[in-house]
Write a protein that holds these residues in place. Structure first.
Motif, PDB file in Angstrom:
ATOM      1  N   LEU A  84       0.841  -1.191   0.000  1.00 34.47           N
ATOM      2  CA  LEU A  84       0.000   0.000   0.000  1.00 34.47           C
ATOM      3  C   LEU A  84       0.876   1.241   0.000  1.00 34.47           C
ATOM      4  CD1 LEU A  84      -2.485  -1.052   2.841  1.00 34.47           C
ATOM      5  CD2 LEU A  84      -2.894  -1.229   0.378  1.00 34.47           C
ATOM      6  N   SER A  85       0.257   2.366  -0.287  1.00 34.50           N
ATOM      7  CA  SER A  85       0.916   3.649  -0.072  1.00 34.50           C
ATOM      8  C   SER A  85      -0.110   4.626   0.485  1.00 34.50           C
ATOM      9  CB  SER A  85       1.543   4.196  -1.355  1.00 34.50           C
ATOM     10  OG  SER A  85       0.549   4.600  -2.286  1.00 34.50           O
ATOM     11  N   LEU A  86       0.382   5.594   1.233  1.00 32.27           N
ATOM     12  CA  LEU A  86      -0.456   6.655   1.764  1.00 32.27           C
ATOM     13  C   LEU A  86      -0.087   7.955   1.075  1.00 32.27           C
ATOM     14  CD1 LEU A  86      -0.175   5.916   5.603  1.00 32.27           C
ATOM     15  CD2 LEU A  86      -1.709   4.872   3.921  1.00 32.27           C
ATOM     16  N   VAL A 109      -5.373   4.315  -7.139  1.00 31.51           N
ATOM     17  CA  VAL A 109      -5.502   5.460  -6.238  1.00 31.51           C
ATOM     18  C   VAL A 109      -6.778   5.365  -5.416  1.00 31.51           C
ATOM     19  CG1 VAL A 109      -5.759   7.977  -6.186  1.00 31.51           C
ATOM     20  CG2 VAL A 109      -4.121   6.924  -7.747  1.00 31.51           C
ATOM     21  N   ASP A 110      -6.672   5.711  -4.136  1.00 30.78           N
ATOM     22  CA  ASP A 110      -7.821   5.744  -3.221  1.00 30.78           C
ATOM     23  C   ASP A 110      -8.573   4.418  -3.282  1.00 30.78           C
ATOM     24  OD1 ASP A 110      -9.329   7.076  -1.280  1.00 30.78           O
ATOM     25  OD2 ASP A 110     -10.765   7.841  -2.730  1.00 30.78           O
ATOM     26  N   SER A 159      -5.426   9.591   1.047  1.00 29.61           N
ATOM     27  CA  SER A 159      -5.901   8.341   0.453  1.00 29.61           C
ATOM     28  C   SER A 159      -4.986   7.196   0.828  1.00 29.61           C
ATOM     29  CB  SER A 159      -5.964   8.454  -1.077  1.00 29.61           C
ATOM     30  OG  SER A 159      -4.660   8.627  -1.620  1.00 29.61           O
ATOM     31  N   ILE A 160      -5.565   6.000   0.760  1.00 27.37           N
ATOM     32  CA  ILE A 160      -4.791   4.762   0.865  1.00 27.37           C
ATOM     33  C   ILE A 160      -4.815   4.130  -0.518  1.00 27.37           C
ATOM     34  CG2 ILE A 160      -4.549   2.536   2.017  1.00 27.37           C
ATOM     35  CD1 ILE A 160      -6.352   3.667   4.255  1.00 27.37           C
ATOM     36  N   ALA A 172       0.724   8.457  -7.117  1.00 26.78           N
ATOM     37  CA  ALA A 172      -0.630   8.441  -6.573  1.00 26.78           C
ATOM     38  C   ALA A 172      -1.306   9.799  -6.673  1.00 26.78           C
ATOM     39  CB  ALA A 172      -0.601   7.975  -5.118  1.00 26.78           C
ATOM     40  N   TYR A 173      -0.560  10.852  -7.019  1.00 29.00           N
ATOM     41  CA  TYR A 173      -1.205  12.154  -7.219  1.00 29.00           C
ATOM     42  C   TYR A 173      -2.095  12.134  -8.461  1.00 29.00           C
ATOM     43  CZ  TYR A 173      -1.960  17.166  -7.471  1.00 29.00           C
ATOM     44  OH  TYR A 173      -2.567  18.407  -7.498  1.00 29.00           O
TER      45      TYR A 173
END
Length: 329
Positions: free
Chosen positions: A202-204, A238-239, A217-218, A293-294
């Protein structure tokens, strides 16, 4: 008063030929272009903002409303950014941390115009080993907590300051990982060797201000490993983790914990982690800049993140909803 913002993404802005690793540049360039265009698209919708962006492709492929600027013949990336910085009020820049690139750009631009993390935060997080040691000292769970864990079956060797999954190899035997690290270190590489943490990647995405670190978002990371152990980063959803997921609260708490440990995080930042089935979130690295993720995140959240980042940078505050509605109109 209209603010002039310069957007620079290193590879698409002319750094591709200087990167020194053609294979890595080829892998990272499409990601860089997508980030640049997402940043520009949000900025041109923000109120009282004019946007210029570095674009070295043939023709102007930027989102409508932005002006394309290019380096002069034989102008270095740093001289180009310094020249454009002097012509603009703010600079929003994305570059790999590799070889100190991002930190050097921050110092080239200077604090007065820089939209993003401090040089100190960038320099710390550029080194994966230093980041993990720093976070572990502040109570954040990292792969270091798994040293000596009998359940560890694989190990990963990767550049200590690399980006994406470039030159990252996963080994099924610790001895093979040690041999790989030794060979590459002898060739001059600076490497990190860590236990491979099994679980969901995952990324935050964070919006960091002086007062808060909001978990925007996760995201779910798509990672593959070929039969030879070579890791590839195949993109991000994303999200991807919904509002009812029980992991949201502990991950939001983790985001604030990381931001307290690295107080120079400012603007958009990312945390890569693995959710371990028994031990919960394990932080792998921190990205002190815009990440993949942006792309699409403003639309997913119904917010113009660039407008919010601008407001915080200019006024030290988060945009109230009524002003945000005008900013994204």
């Amino acid at each position: 008063m209209t603010k002039r913002v310069f957007v620079y993404e290193y590879l698409s802005g002319g750094g591709w030929s200087d990167y020194g690793d053609d294979a890595a540049a080829d892998e990272l360039l499409p990601l860089g272009l997508s980030m640049r265009d997402a940043m520009v698209a949000d900025l041109v919708r923000a109120a009282d903002c004019s946007v210029s962006a570095a674009s070295c492709e043939t023709g102007n492929t930027l989102p409508r409303g932005a002006a394309a600027v290019r380096p002069l013949a034989n102008e270095s990336a740093f001289d180009f950014v310094a020249r454009q910085s002097a012509l603009h009020d703010l600079v929003w820049l994305v570059a790999p941390e590799t070889d100190g690139l991002l930190a050097r750009f921050q110092r080239t631009v200077g604090n007065a115009r820089w939209m993003g993390c401090s040089a100190e935060a960038i320099e710390l997080t550029a080194g994966k080993k230093a980041t993990l040691a720093h976070l572990a000292a502040h109570g954040v769970q990292t792969p270091l907590a798994f040293a000596g864990d009998a359940s560890i079956a694989r190990w990963v060797v990767k550049p200590d300051d690399g980006a994406g999954g470039v030159a990252t190899h996963v080994h099924g035997r610790h001895a093979d990982a040690l041999d790989d690290a030794a060979r590459r270190t002898e060739a001059g590489a600076s490497l990190a060797l860590e236990p491979w943490i099994e679980g969901e990647a995952l990324s935050l995405s964070l919006l960091c201000t002086a007062q808060n670190a909001e978990m925007l978002s996760i995201n779910r990371q798509r990672i593959s490993i070929d039969p030879h152990g070579r890791l590839s980063f195949d993109g991000v959803s994303v999200d991807a983790v919904g509002p009812d997921d029980p992991r949201r609260a502990p991950l939001a708490s983790l985001a604030r914990q990381v931001a307290r440990a690295i107080p120079g995080l400012r603007g958009f930042a990312g945390i890569d982690l693995v959710w371990h089935a028994r031990r919960g979130p394990v932080v792998i690295e921190v990205n002190p800049r815009v990440t993949c993720a942006y792309v699409g995140l403003s639309a997913a959240l119904g917010r113009n993140l660039a407008a919010e980042l601008l407001a915080d940078r200019l006024h030290g505050r988060v945009v109230p909803d009524r002003e945000l509605a005008r900013a994204v109109a």
